[in-house]
Design a protein around this motif. Structure first.
Motif, PDB file in Angstrom:
ATOM      1  N   LEU A   1       0.719  -1.109  -0.111  1.00 49.61           N
ATOM      2  CA  LEU A   1       0.005   0.083  -0.115  1.00 49.61           C
ATOM      3  C   LEU A   1       1.075   1.459  -0.108  1.00 49.61           C
ATOM      4  CD1 LEU A   1      -2.570  -1.006   2.787  1.00 49.61           C
ATOM      5  CD2 LEU A   1      -2.748  -1.188   0.363  1.00 49.61           C
ATOM      6  N   ASP A   2       0.527   2.239  -0.620  1.00 55.04           N
ATOM      7  CA  ASP A   2       1.174   3.455  -0.638  1.00 55.04           C
ATOM      8  C   ASP A   2       0.752   4.413   0.317  1.00 55.04           C
ATOM      9  OD1 ASP A   2      -1.177   4.966  -1.521  1.00 55.04           O
ATOM     10  OD2 ASP A   2      -0.589   4.833  -3.753  1.00 55.04           O
ATOM     11  N   ASP A   3       1.819   5.450   0.714  1.00 55.84           N
ATOM     12  CA  ASP A   3       1.247   6.606   1.658  1.00 55.84           C
ATOM     13  C   ASP A   3      -0.112   7.183   1.670  1.00 55.84           C
ATOM     14  OD1 ASP A   3       3.911   5.693   2.673  1.00 55.84           O
ATOM     15  OD2 ASP A   3       4.906   7.455   1.682  1.00 55.84           O
ATOM     16  N   HIS A   4      -0.639   6.991   0.399  1.00 52.77           N
ATOM     17  CA  HIS A   4      -1.908   7.685   0.519  1.00 52.77           C
ATOM     18  C   HIS A   4      -3.194   6.914   0.502  1.00 52.77           C
ATOM     19  CE1 HIS A   4       0.336  10.935  -1.574  1.00 52.77           C
ATOM     20  NE2 HIS A   4       0.887  10.094  -2.483  1.00 52.77           N
TER      21      HIS A   4
ATOM     22  N   ASP B   1     -10.471   4.017   2.076  1.00 54.77           N
ATOM     23  CA  ASP B   1     -10.034   3.570   0.945  1.00 54.77           C
ATOM     24  C   ASP B   1     -10.229   2.065   0.546  1.00 54.77           C
ATOM     25  OD1 ASP B   1      -9.515   6.079  -0.226  1.00 54.77           O
ATOM     26  OD2 ASP B   1      -7.435   5.510   0.004  1.00 54.77           O
ATOM     27  N   PRO B   2     -11.006   1.577  -0.475  1.00 51.03           N
ATOM     28  CA  PRO B   2     -11.134   0.097  -0.738  1.00 51.03           C
ATOM     29  C   PRO B   2      -9.857  -0.550  -0.505  1.00 51.03           C
ATOM     30  CG  PRO B   2     -12.092   1.477  -2.665  1.00 51.03           C
ATOM     31  CD  PRO B   2     -11.334   2.335  -1.657  1.00 51.03           C
ATOM     32  N   LEU B   3      -9.912  -1.741  -0.021  1.00 49.54           N
ATOM     33  CA  LEU B   3      -8.765  -2.654   0.433  1.00 49.54           C
ATOM     34  C   LEU B   3      -8.629  -3.729  -0.951  1.00 49.54           C
ATOM     35  CD1 LEU B   3      -9.535  -3.875   3.837  1.00 49.54           C
ATOM     36  CD2 LEU B   3      -8.062  -2.080   3.283  1.00 49.54           C
ATOM     37  N   PRO B   4      -7.341  -3.398  -1.417  1.00 48.67           N
ATOM     38  CA  PRO B   4      -6.923  -4.518  -2.403  1.00 48.67           C
ATOM     39  C   PRO B   4      -7.293  -5.970  -2.114  1.00 48.67           C
ATOM     40  CG  PRO B   4      -4.929  -3.626  -1.256  1.00 48.67           C
ATOM     41  CD  PRO B   4      -5.889  -3.277  -0.540  1.00 48.67           C
ATOM     42  N   TYR B   5      -7.656  -6.715  -3.288  1.00 48.13           N
ATOM     43  CA  TYR B   5      -7.848  -8.117  -2.970  1.00 48.13           C
ATOM     44  C   TYR B   5      -7.609  -8.900  -4.236  1.00 48.13           C
ATOM     45  CZ  TYR B   5     -11.954  -7.133  -5.838  1.00 48.13           C
ATOM     46  OH  TYR B   5     -12.731  -6.985  -6.734  1.00 48.13           O
TER      47      TYR B   5
END
Length: 84
Positions: A62-65, A70-74
């Motif tokens: 995950l980036d600093d932004h 925010d939606p979580l990656p999956y």
């Protein structure tokens, strides 16, 4: 993506043999029955052990932004081709 592979349990047929899993260190006590976590690009290094089960670990960077709302990656799908 990382994979960990193992043999079949000798008395619980159809189940993975996790007796050599070192939970405290997220490692293994015996590489003959249970592999270390290995990057998917090096899975060929695990051939020859006769492993029959595998599990995968997916790590997202995950980036600093990234914010809490925010939606979580999956990972929706993964295809693995085996060559026997």
């Amino acid at each position: 993506i990382y994979v960990q592979m193992c043999d079949e349990h000798p008395t619980k047929l159809g189940e993975p043999d996790l007796r050599d899993l070192d939970v405290a260190n997220d490692s293994t006590f015996d590489r003959q029955t249970l592999s270390e976590w290995t990057h998917i690009s090096k899975v060929h290094d695990l051939s020859g052990y006769g492993y029959q089960f595998l599990r995968m670990r997916v790590i997202f960077q995950l980036d600093d932004h990234q914010r809490f709302d925010d939606p979580l990656p999956y990972l929706d799908r993964i295809d693995v081709n085996f060559r026997y």
